[in-house]
Design a protein around this motif. Sequence first.
Motif, mmCIF file in Angstrom:
data_model
loop_
_atom_site.group_PDB
_atom_site.id
_atom_site.type_symbol
_atom_site.label_atom_id
_atom_site.label_comp_id
_atom_site.label_asym_id
_atom_site.label_seq_id
_atom_site.Cartn_x
_atom_site.Cartn_y
_atom_site.Cartn_z
ATOM 1 N N ALA A 10 38.341 39.850 38.019
ATOM 2 C CA ALA A 10 38.963 38.709 38.986
ATOM 3 C C ALA A 10 38.884 38.950 40.440
ATOM 4 O O ALA A 10 38.443 38.281 41.334
ATOM 5 C CB ALA A 10 40.274 38.480 38.540
ATOM 6 N N ILE A 11 39.410 40.379 40.584
ATOM 7 C CA ILE A 11 39.332 40.785 42.006
ATOM 8 C C ILE A 11 37.734 41.026 42.636
ATOM 9 O O ILE A 11 37.534 40.586 43.604
ATOM 10 C CB ILE A 11 40.141 42.423 42.234
ATOM 11 N N ALA A 12 36.852 41.630 41.935
ATOM 12 C CA ALA A 12 35.510 41.834 42.164
ATOM 13 C C ALA A 12 34.913 40.297 42.501
ATOM 14 O O ALA A 12 34.268 40.316 43.689
ATOM 15 C CB ALA A 12 34.709 42.469 41.032
ATOM 16 N N ARG A 13 35.276 39.407 41.715
ATOM 17 C CA ARG A 13 34.567 38.039 41.906
ATOM 18 C C ARG A 13 35.263 37.353 43.190
ATOM 19 O O ARG A 13 34.278 36.876 43.796
ATOM 20 C CB ARG A 13 35.005 37.266 40.570
ATOM 21 N N GLN A 14 36.293 37.607 43.405
ATOM 22 C CA GLN A 14 36.913 36.887 44.416
ATOM 23 C C GLN A 14 36.701 37.469 45.848
ATOM 24 O O GLN A 14 36.674 36.896 46.957
ATOM 25 C CB GLN A 14 38.345 36.693 44.346
ATOM 26 N N ILE A 15 36.086 38.674 45.658
ATOM 27 C CA ILE A 15 35.677 39.372 47.154
ATOM 28 C C ILE A 15 34.143 39.104 47.394
ATOM 29 O O ILE A 15 33.587 39.576 48.344
ATOM 30 C CB ILE A 15 36.004 40.859 47.164
ATOM 31 N N ASN A 51 30.926 41.140 41.661
ATOM 32 C CA ASN A 51 31.115 40.652 40.108
ATOM 33 C C ASN A 51 31.491 41.842 39.557
ATOM 34 O O ASN A 51 31.250 43.022 39.750
ATOM 35 C CB ASN A 51 29.999 39.918 39.615
ATOM 36 N N GLU A 52 31.693 41.707 38.279
ATOM 37 C CA GLU A 52 32.233 42.975 37.237
ATOM 38 C C GLU A 52 30.957 44.171 37.252
ATOM 39 O O GLU A 52 31.464 45.316 37.164
ATOM 40 C CB GLU A 52 32.921 42.838 36.011
ATOM 41 N N ARG A 53 29.710 43.544 37.021
ATOM 42 C CA ARG A 53 28.735 44.556 36.766
ATOM 43 C C ARG A 53 28.599 45.319 37.979
ATOM 44 O O ARG A 53 28.349 46.665 38.171
ATOM 45 C CB ARG A 53 27.461 43.935 36.336
ATOM 46 N N GLU A 54 28.283 44.653 39.077
ATOM 47 C CA GLU A 54 28.119 45.157 40.369
ATOM 48 C C GLU A 54 29.038 46.210 40.859
ATOM 49 O O GLU A 54 28.866 47.435 41.483
ATOM 50 C CB GLU A 54 27.930 44.268 41.483
ATOM 51 N N MET A 55 30.450 45.863 40.665
ATOM 52 C CA MET A 55 31.696 46.785 40.851
ATOM 53 C C MET A 55 31.485 47.956 40.184
ATOM 54 O O MET A 55 31.650 49.126 40.586
ATOM 55 C CB MET A 55 32.903 46.026 40.835
ATOM 56 N N ALA A 56 31.176 47.762 38.886
ATOM 57 C CA ALA A 56 31.191 48.840 37.978
ATOM 58 C C ALA A 56 30.057 49.937 38.357
ATOM 59 O O ALA A 56 30.170 51.102 38.428
ATOM 60 C CB ALA A 56 30.882 48.577 36.437
ATOM 61 N N ALA A 94 44.572 32.443 29.562
ATOM 62 C CA ALA A 94 44.012 33.141 30.901
ATOM 63 C C ALA A 94 43.294 34.207 30.324
ATOM 64 O O ALA A 94 43.693 34.949 29.498
ATOM 65 C CB ALA A 94 45.284 33.477 31.626
ATOM 66 N N LEU A 95 42.013 34.371 30.641
ATOM 67 C CA LEU A 95 40.989 35.377 30.392
ATOM 68 C C LEU A 95 40.510 36.330 31.480
ATOM 69 O O LEU A 95 40.788 36.009 32.709
ATOM 70 C CB LEU A 95 39.601 34.432 29.950
ATOM 71 N N PRO A 96 39.858 37.388 31.111
ATOM 72 C CA PRO A 96 39.609 38.453 31.954
ATOM 73 C C PRO A 96 38.572 37.623 33.130
ATOM 74 O O PRO A 96 37.916 36.658 32.970
ATOM 75 C CB PRO A 96 38.541 39.352 31.351
ATOM 76 N N GLY A 97 38.235 38.163 34.458
ATOM 77 C CA GLY A 97 37.662 37.370 35.743
ATOM 78 C C GLY A 97 38.393 36.306 36.197
ATOM 79 O O GLY A 97 37.720 35.411 36.786
#
Length: 319
Positions: free
Chosen positions: A138-143, A146-151, A213-216
């Motif tokens: 959720a943090i990655a998307r809001q900045i 996305n989760e793959r890029e942050m990983a 409420a789900l991940p992301g």
Amino acid sequence: MIKGFDSEFSDLDQYIRVITDRIWEGRRIDDINKYYSEDCAVETPSSVSIGVKPVVDGTRATLKAFPDRRLLAEEIIISGSSEYGFLSSHRIFSPMTHAGLGVFGRPTNKIIYARTIADCVCINNQIVHEWLVRDQAAIARQIGSNEREMAQNWLNLKGEFKKESMPSAPSSYVSQIDNCGDAQKYGQLLGQVFHAEKSSKIESFYSEEIISALPGGEAAVGKNEIQYFWKSIVNSINLNSFQIEHLVANTRPQRPTIVAARWRVQGSHDFDGRYGKATGKPVEILGITHAEFQDGYVFREWHLIDDVAVWMQVLDPRK
């Protein structure tokens, strides 16, 4: 008053709320040295730390990146005793501004909203063992990521995904598994989710008004959407093991019964889907879920899974 705790605390719910407020809202970071034991072990989906110093350092780093971060308690689900150790499953909603440098990169000044659940073993006025899952996706998307890029960014910094084993909790504490009522029902639901031949039956556990409420930072509304979420995980992982580590229900006057479940899935990324093209890499998912029951059916859920940690395992170049 709770045996072994400071006299100011009437029950564990108050203890968790007060010390969280002091440390985070009051920015009394040094209080961590009082309220965490020297050998406290903390497990997240991507790390294990031992000792109070990593807790202090992690808190300072988080506040550097998100200086106005708040920890708003949505729910605290209590089990255990003062004699053998309590466990608080504390669901937190955090509004914060990405205003400083940290693991999420250069500040974007975006306003972020994200949930965390912390399962804390509490004995003699201290947290002595903790499992913590934050919705990093959720943090990655809001900045704007996305989760793959942050990983991938975190792997580039660390070189690999490496996680030590979590030591056992203090010997006096025994993780609680409720085998009756709504807790038992939720355990059955999770068991069916992670056994593919039975997963089609999970809709019978859910209310028609289910909202999860789900991940992301996502949400599932209705039975079809929550089934799609569960299947997106199950259909991506070749399951080796599934374990419920903690399962309790709290009944509350004039409010729905609420269940806390901590669970762990281990397997291999053998199928295309939620986590991209199959890589065959070993994967572990540590999840903590809160669920409310109404008239015998689940009608609210909060699933905490760190999808950034899962992507790190899938993308890890050294496995």
